[in-house]
Design a protein around this motif. Structure first.
Motif, PDB file in Angstrom:
ATOM      1  N   ARG A  45       0.813  -1.259   0.151  1.00  0.00           N
ATOM      2  CA  ARG A  45      -0.081   0.130   0.110  1.00  0.00           C
ATOM      3  C   ARG A  45       0.877   1.130   0.109  1.00  0.00           C
ATOM      4  NH1 ARG A  45      -1.063   0.937   5.729  1.00  0.00           N
ATOM      5  NH2 ARG A  45       0.024  -0.652   6.851  1.00  0.00           N
ATOM      6  N   HIS A  57      -3.720   3.922  -0.728  1.00  0.00           N
ATOM      7  CA  HIS A  57      -3.962   3.039  -2.110  1.00  0.00           C
ATOM      8  C   HIS A  57      -3.270   1.741  -1.759  1.00  0.00           C
ATOM      9  CE1 HIS A  57      -4.429   2.287  -6.399  1.00  0.00           C
ATOM     10  NE2 HIS A  57      -3.177   1.685  -6.291  1.00  0.00           N
ATOM     11  N   PHE A  59      -2.618  -2.181  -3.414  1.00  0.00           N
ATOM     12  CA  PHE A  59      -2.523  -2.959  -4.533  1.00  0.00           C
ATOM     13  C   PHE A  59      -1.994  -4.285  -4.557  1.00  0.00           C
ATOM     14  CE2 PHE A  59       1.146  -0.384  -4.753  1.00  0.00           C
ATOM     15  CZ  PHE A  59       2.339  -1.215  -5.249  1.00  0.00           C
ATOM     16  N   ARG A  61      -0.548  -7.112  -7.001  1.00  0.00           N
ATOM     17  CA  ARG A  61      -0.029  -7.457  -8.740  1.00  0.00           C
ATOM     18  C   ARG A  61      -0.083  -8.741  -8.840  1.00  0.00           C
ATOM     19  NH1 ARG A  61       1.006  -3.239 -11.611  1.00  0.00           N
ATOM     20  NH2 ARG A  61       2.764  -4.572 -12.804  1.00  0.00           N
TER      21      ARG A  61
END
Length: 91
Positions: A45, A57, A59, A61
């Protein structure tokens, strides 16, 4: 059941892992690799403080690597590139 789980190693520590953030251009990057099938998924994050508001934010992957440290290193590079490209528009 609890006794047998402890006896045979079925109990795992549920304490959250403390992650030290890396500061980059006013953003804080938290490297939080996810264990998945003997490998580690690149995840983390990015946060930034705006006055009294903390924006975040998160994420995950699609990249999967063999070690937690490699995953965290790759996450840091990708997060820095993302910050360079998007800046404050991340949020």
């Amino acid at each position: 059941m609890g006794f047998f789980s402890k006896l045979f190693g079925g109990s795992k520590s549920t304490e959250p892992k403390v992650v030290e953030p890396v500061e980059y251009k006013g953003f804080l990057i938290y490297q939080e690799a996810l264990a998945e099938g003997g490998q580690y998924r690149v995840a983390g994050r990015i946060t930034k403080q705006y006055g009294e508001e903390l924006k975040e934010h998160r994420f995950i992957r699609s990249d999967v690597v063999g070690s937690e440290s490699d995953s965290n290193e790759l996450m840091l590079k990708k997060a820095q590139m993302f910050i360079d490209q998007m800046g404050d528009n991340i949020f």
